[in-house]
Design an enzyme around this catalytic site. Sequence first.
Site, mmCIF file in Angstrom:
data_model
loop_
_atom_site.group_PDB
_atom_site.id
_atom_site.type_symbol
_atom_site.label_atom_id
_atom_site.label_comp_id
_atom_site.label_asym_id
_atom_site.label_seq_id
_atom_site.Cartn_x
_atom_site.Cartn_y
_atom_site.Cartn_z
ATOM 1 N N THR A 155 48.926 -5.387 23.044
ATOM 2 C CA THR A 155 48.375 -4.036 23.154
ATOM 3 C C THR A 155 49.309 -3.126 23.947
ATOM 4 O OG1 THR A 155 46.082 -4.769 22.984
ATOM 5 C CG2 THR A 155 46.459 -2.679 24.095
ATOM 6 N N GLY A 180 41.680 7.251 30.459
ATOM 7 C CA GLY A 180 41.109 8.545 30.119
ATOM 8 C C GLY A 180 41.886 9.708 30.710
ATOM 9 N N GLU A 238 32.314 11.330 33.676
ATOM 10 C CA GLU A 238 32.384 10.093 34.455
ATOM 11 C C GLU A 238 31.011 9.773 35.040
ATOM 12 O OE1 GLU A 238 32.835 6.834 36.386
ATOM 13 O OE2 GLU A 238 34.539 7.558 35.196
ATOM 14 N N VAL A 249 26.663 9.398 29.153
ATOM 15 C CA VAL A 249 26.549 9.732 27.738
ATOM 16 C C VAL A 249 25.543 8.775 27.122
ATOM 17 C CG1 VAL A 249 27.767 9.879 25.541
ATOM 18 C CG2 VAL A 249 28.919 10.571 27.651
ATOM 19 N N GLY A 265 36.579 1.507 29.981
ATOM 20 C CA GLY A 265 37.068 0.229 30.491
ATOM 21 C C GLY A 265 37.432 -0.723 29.372
ATOM 22 N N HIS A 296 68.507 11.119 52.559
ATOM 23 C CA HIS A 296 68.113 12.530 52.648
ATOM 24 C C HIS A 296 69.006 13.358 51.737
ATOM 25 C CE1 HIS A 296 66.778 16.349 54.275
ATOM 26 N NE2 HIS A 296 68.063 16.710 54.363
#
Length: 463
Positions: A42, A182, A200, A234, A269, A442
């Site tokens: 994936t 997301g 959320e 939702v 998730g 620096h």
Amino acid sequence: MSETFDVIVIGAGPGGYVCALRAAQLGLKVACVEKRATLGGTCLNIGCIPSKALLQSSENFHAAQSALADHGVMVKGITLDLSRMQARKEEVVSANVKGVEFLFKKNKVTWLKGAARIARPGVVAVDGAEYAAKHIVIATGSESVPLPGVEVDETRIVTSTGGLALDAVPKHLVVIGGGYIGLELGSVWRRLGAEVTVIEFLDRLVPTMDGEISKAFERILAKQGMKFRLQTKVTGARVEKKTVILSLEPAKGGKAEEISADIVLLAIGRRPYVEGLGLTEIGVARDERGRIKTDEHYATSVAGIYAIGDVIAGPMLAHKAEEEGVALAEILAGQAGHVNYGAIPGVVYTWPEAACVGATEESLREAGTAYRVGKFPFTANGRARAMGETEGFVKLLADEKTDRLLGAHIIGPDAGTLIAELVTAIEFGASAEDVARTSHAHPSLSEAVKEAALAVAGRALHI
């Protein structure tokens, strides 16, 4: 039996292919089973790599539209060629997956193409053929968690897979879930012109991160135009022609309402993916969340069978899986593989980035650990000013008595790279003073890390 191996790894994602490569380096005869047409799982195919390609492209587009003018670079007539952007993403993916195939050939890892099933301990079946192995490693990764009432079609209601492959910029993208995936994909499409609303269930974004980082993150992303509906759930979705109607209500209960979008991204998730492996039949134990139970050496309840990565407990991160793959390969070769789970970083690759490692303030308070905090803002960092990237800060947490570094949290430019120094510090048991006394170039963004370490003792120099 078609052939016998020392190790058969099931799954060629970051955990699986790295485990296979390391085992082969250590002299073991190794095969890796992968049913996808390309290696990389994936992550390389439809996750980490393509999302970062789109994130970079969308950042470039946004910079050309607005940010470059501040540097005196005036660009006119900016247009978006989304098809070219998507094509470049595929080119990046192709280069990465071909790279893994090359590494397999270089290290003499056999790629068994097809779907795997563990026929019995010591035997893996792949498309009708059976292969014997002294050790079997399950590294099959994870899949998107479904949400009741929200049916994914990868056209109007999409997971990250569909969200990476849109052929047009949505007018209104609604993202369900304020976590890593997301927010990253929401950022991509926001920069390209979409209105983005993130819903959320909990009271803050990226809830696994330090609370102060979460609040700053929400503020910064809101300035970029993203909208947020926290503590909202939702309850359903329906598609009407080219519009998705979502039903919402407060997380704690209350009056319901509806919101419409042309694309909905479901990103609440991920869960372990072990379909078709036959784990129940051979007796591999799993926990209440479907994860494979393992001991400290990644051994399952069945002798000779091991598991790593997203299918076991712990954060679902590609680099966590890689570390486990290396550790397990070394254990199987008779060495002492080990992973320090207190030194696994997490990064959200928005811009600015957010990165963390180790303890949060919330976890330290819960554990009753006395600690000190050192913070330094990028507004006071010379390199950040020169870049025009002054959003965010570095925050370090150290033990009050020993000064040992317990956690590090960064939101700001290149946070995903800056966190590596602090991962190393935690790995070696360094104190905040150790970091503070280390010379940092620096001008560099890393000076903000040094200043935050100085701030732990109340002696930051440049603020």
